[in-house]
Every structure is written in structure tokens, then in C-alpha cells.
Design an enzyme around this catalytic site. Structure first.
Site, mmCIF file in Angstrom:
data_model
loop_
_atom_site.group_PDB
_atom_site.id
_atom_site.type_symbol
_atom_site.label_atom_id
_atom_site.label_comp_id
_atom_site.label_asym_id
_atom_site.label_seq_id
_atom_site.Cartn_x
_atom_site.Cartn_y
_atom_site.Cartn_z
ATOM 1 N N GLY A 227 0.796 -1.219 0.000
ATOM 2 C CA GLY A 227 0.000 0.000 0.000
ATOM 3 C C GLY A 227 0.828 1.267 0.000
ATOM 4 O O GLY A 227 0.330 2.352 0.311
ATOM 5 N N GLU A 268 3.806 -7.170 -0.394
ATOM 6 C CA GLU A 268 3.074 -7.365 -1.648
ATOM 7 C C GLU A 268 2.928 -6.058 -2.417
ATOM 8 O O GLU A 268 1.812 -5.574 -2.638
ATOM 9 C CB GLU A 268 1.674 -7.925 -1.367
ATOM 10 C CG GLU A 268 1.646 -9.249 -0.643
ATOM 11 C CD GLU A 268 0.242 -9.613 -0.187
ATOM 12 O OE1 GLU A 268 -0.677 -8.763 -0.337
ATOM 13 O OE2 GLU A 268 0.061 -10.721 0.323
ATOM 14 N N TYR A 311 -12.111 6.882 -8.691
ATOM 15 C CA TYR A 311 -11.468 7.219 -7.417
ATOM 16 C C TYR A 311 -11.257 8.717 -7.223
ATOM 17 O O TYR A 311 -10.684 9.123 -6.218
ATOM 18 C CB TYR A 311 -10.086 6.551 -7.326
ATOM 19 C CG TYR A 311 -10.106 5.050 -7.247
ATOM 20 C CD1 TYR A 311 -10.793 4.394 -6.228
ATOM 21 C CD2 TYR A 311 -9.408 4.282 -8.174
ATOM 22 C CE1 TYR A 311 -10.791 3.011 -6.151
ATOM 23 C CE2 TYR A 311 -9.390 2.900 -8.094
ATOM 24 C CZ TYR A 311 -10.082 2.270 -7.083
ATOM 25 O OH TYR A 311 -10.072 0.905 -7.002
ATOM 26 N N CYS A 337 -19.556 8.260 -24.249
ATOM 27 C CA CYS A 337 -20.842 8.914 -24.047
ATOM 28 C C CYS A 337 -21.251 8.845 -22.578
ATOM 29 O O CYS A 337 -22.254 8.227 -22.197
ATOM 30 C CB CYS A 337 -21.900 8.265 -24.940
ATOM 31 S SG CYS A 337 -23.429 9.227 -25.016
#
Length: 408
Positions: A227, A268, A311, A337
Site C-alpha cells: 500500500g 506485496e 477514485y 458517451c
């Protein structure tokens, strides 16, 4: 991307050459940046037994997986399809960790059949796994530390209302299931989400997980997820991975002494490794003025890069065609669109129709979240290695849109 000898270059290759050879829109990835980020993390965590598992949900092209495998990275997969991609890329099963959420037990069994590491994140799955395998196949358990680790609720996965992991407050229940089913637990896991700014938040979560680890005496590793935040804006605040690494190494070493033996630490990283290595090159279709706004409409949209709409993410935009132009205010929009605004009231060097714009930080969760909405094609992907471009996915065609449709 660098400006050198009067032109913008990615990985030593001129953007104009990429446009000429492959057309636009186009995703471009620089392996030099990927390698730099990987080595940076390894160096930050020197002194412990560390395994870096690339979180391939960020960008799962086979050639990217092969590149990280060449760096001795493992693989973090969240679907059985990602597991198969990893195996196809040559990653050994023992270096692939399957860490899904909300999947069926049939998918878990399929992962076991492939011999990869399996992480379970619900008590129901623990019970089903024990009933099927007992102690014959080792597992890892994902816990939710109840720490708000990400930048917002959409990218934070360790808070109290998250679907991910088993609450640390259910540890007693977990232990009862583990003992009753004779489960062989060799790892504990957490992931608090993306865009970690305050490293103390990560350390707080790590301490929670290490407290949990004390209740399992046969562990081989502790997986702390990732993260780490990268720069999206110029002069953006990022995770200080060097400082975090120094503190985590010390904390982990102390834990291992208390635990009685050395364990492996797993991280990770996904976005941290590939976000800044990726670029989306697009062409300006139209400049359109209204009484309030000047729009720059490009030949891309939320079908290629949905992060700004999904986001509210910021992606820096460079006008590659006019590096010395006067900055003006634009809203950069797509050809879908829908309201697919990449940037509102953004200061960009003066834009003309036909110019090439570059969206930065398009390596993570860009192509991976793309679609065929409005029946548009996905772009091609190019990987640059040793200053040489390689086509690693061709641009889609009408044939691709029709491939699985059945006329009646």
C-alpha cells in the site's frame, strides 16, 4: 518520462517514435523504473529474510510478470486466473500466493490443485478447508487489523467495515476452528490498503498482526501486504519506504527473537512497482470552447483509464507536442458517451488538435481496469527493455469485440 535532445522520451525511446510505430492511444511501460522500485524496496529492508511478491492485479501482462520473476520476485494473486497467468509466465507454484476475498470454495480447491500458497480470509472458508484437507495442506490466514490505512474508503481495506480479512477480535474463534480442524497455519497476513502516508499507521497495523502471530507457533512467514504511496502530482507526498523499512526491520527482528526463531517477512507491492513506470499516450481530437470551459477532447476515455472517474484520482498530464508552450487552463475529457473527465481546470501547455498528451502513473490499475464500453477497442501495450520497445499486446479490433458473441 524525460525531456532530452528536444523531445520527450520514455525509457530512452522518443514518444514521437512510439506514436509513429504503434499508433495512439497506447500504454507504454518502462522496465527500468520497475527494477529501480523493486531494488529500492529490497535495499530498504536489508537485514531480514524478505520476500517481495508482486501484486499482479495492478498490471498482469505476462511480460510484466516475467520481468518481476527475473528479479526473483514472488507473485501475489487475487483470482485463480491470475494464478494461471503466473504459472504461464514461469513463476514456480511455491512462489505464488493466492490471497482472494469472497471467492467460492471451488476456486480455493483449484488453487490447491495447482500447488500454490493459499490465504483464507473468512471463518467459513477455514471450516470448509479443514473439512476437506485437515492438516495436509498449509495455509495462511488474513486478518483485519481495524486500522484505516489507505487514502479513502475505496482503497482502504483494513478498517472495521472492510470485507477483507477476519477481524482480529475473532482470534479466539479462529483458534478454535484451527484446533478443531487440525489446520496447518504457516502464515498470517494483512493488507490495510493503498496510499499509506503516515508510516506509523502501517507500523501500528504490523504490531497488531505480530501480536496475532504469537498465537500460532508453526509459522514460516508474516505477510504485511503493502500500500505504499507513489507520487501522482508534482512534488507529491509519498510513503517514506526507507524510513519505514528501517523501523520495520528493527521491529521484525525483535519479534523474531521473542518468537524464538527467524521468520520470513513478505511484502506485496503492486502500485509501488508499476504505477510510475506506465504512461498512456493519447491524441487530441478536438478543442471545444463553451462560455465557461475550454475542453480538450482526446481519443480515449474511462474505458481506458477509469481511475479519475472512479477514485477521483489525479493523473499528471503533459502536452508532449508543445513542451515550451504557454500554459493555459483546460478540462481534458474523453470520447465516451458519459461524463469521462480526466482533469478539470488543469494548467497544461497550450493544446492544439492533433497534439499528443501523456497521462502519467498509468502503470497500475489502468489497462487492468479497462473495458470495451461504447464498443471501443482497448489500446496496445508496449514494454521498453534496455531502451528497446516491444509490443506485448496488440490493439484490439472488431474481431475481438465479436469473438465471443453468438448470432441466432
Amino acid at each position: 518520462m524525460k525531456y532530452k535532445n528536444g523531445q520527450f522520451q520514455i525509457g530512452g525511446v522518443a514518444v514521437s517514435k512510439l506514436k509513429e510505430d504503434y499508433g495512439l492511444p497506447l500504454f507504454v511501460y518502462d522496465t527500468e523504473k520497475m527494477t529501480h522500485q523493486f531494488e529500492r524496496l529490497k535495499k530498504a529492508y536489508q537485514g531480514i529474510d524478505l520476500q517481495l511478491n508482486y501484486a499482479c492485479k495492478a498490471l498482469s501482462n505476462l511480460n510484466v510478470l516475467k520481468h518481476f520473476h527475473s528479479l526473483d520476485a514472488g507473485l501475489d494473486c487475487v483470482s485463480i486466473q491470475e494464478v494461471y497467468l503466473g504459472l504461464k509466465a514461469g513463476v514456480p507454484a511455491e512462489k505464488i500466493h493466492f490471497t482472494p476475498s469472497g471467492v467460492s470454495f471451488a476456486e480455493i480447491k483449484e488453487a490447491v490443485d495447482q500447488g500454490v500458497g493459499v490465504t483464507l480470509d473468512s471463518i467459513s472458508l477455514l471450516e470448509q478447508f479443514g473439512n476437506e484437507y485437515g492438516d495436509s495442506y498449509p495455509i495462511c490466514i488474513r486478518f483485519n487489523p481495524h486500522v484505516m490505512g489507505g487514502g479513502n474508503l475505496k482503497i482502504s481495506t483494513g478498517h472495521v467495515d472492510s470485507k477483507f480479512g477476519i477481524s482480529v477480535h475473532q482470534l479466539r474463534h479462529v483458534k478454535r476452528v484451527v484446533n478443531a480442524e487440525h489446520l496447518k497455519v504457516i502464515g498470517v497476513h494483512m493488507h490495510t490498503g493503498s496510499d499509506i502516508l503516515d508510516i506509523q499507521t502501517f507500523i501500528e497495523s504490523a504490531k497488531v498482526l505480530m501480536d496475532v502471530a504469537k498465537d500460532f507457533q508453526d509459522l514460516d512467514y508474516i505477510d504485511f501486504g503493502s500500500g505504499f504511496k507513489v507520487a501522482y502530482r508534482p512534488d507529491d507526498v509519498t510513503t517514506d519506504v526507507e524510513r519505514l523499512g528501517k523501523e520495520m526491520v528493527s521491529l521484525f527482528a525483535d519479534f523474531c527473537k521473542t518468537y524464538g526463531r527467524g521468520l520470513k517477512m513478505i511484502l506485496e507491492p503492486g502500485k509501488f512497482l508499476v504505477s510510475e513506470a506506465g504512461y498512456l499516450l493519447v491524441e487530441v481530437n478536438v478543442i471545444k470552447s463553451t462560455p465557461a470551459t475550454v475542453f480538450a477532447g482526446v481519443n480515449s476515455g474511462l474505458n481506458h483509464l477509469i481511475r479519475p472517474m472512479f477514485y477521483d484520482a489525479y493523473h499528471h498530464i503533459t502536452n508532449v507536442s508543445n513542451p515550451k508552450g504557454t500554459p493555459r487552463i483546460y478540462s481534458v475529457v474523453g470520447y465516451i458517451c458519459e461524463t469521462d473527465t480526466f482533469a478539470s481546470d488543469r494548467k497544461i501547455n497550450e493544446i492544439a488538435e492533433g497534439d499528443t498528451l501523456c497521462f502519467h502513473n498509468a502503470g497500475a490499475y489502468a489497462y487492468q481496469m479497462s473495458s470495451n464500453y461504447n464498443s471501443r477497442y482497448r489500446p496496445a501495450e508496449v514494454l521498453i527493455k534496455a531502451q528497446k520497445p516491444h509490443l506485448i499486446r496488440r490493439r484490439e479490433t472488431m474481431e475481438d469485440l465479436l469473438r465471443n458473441q453468438i448470432e441466432i
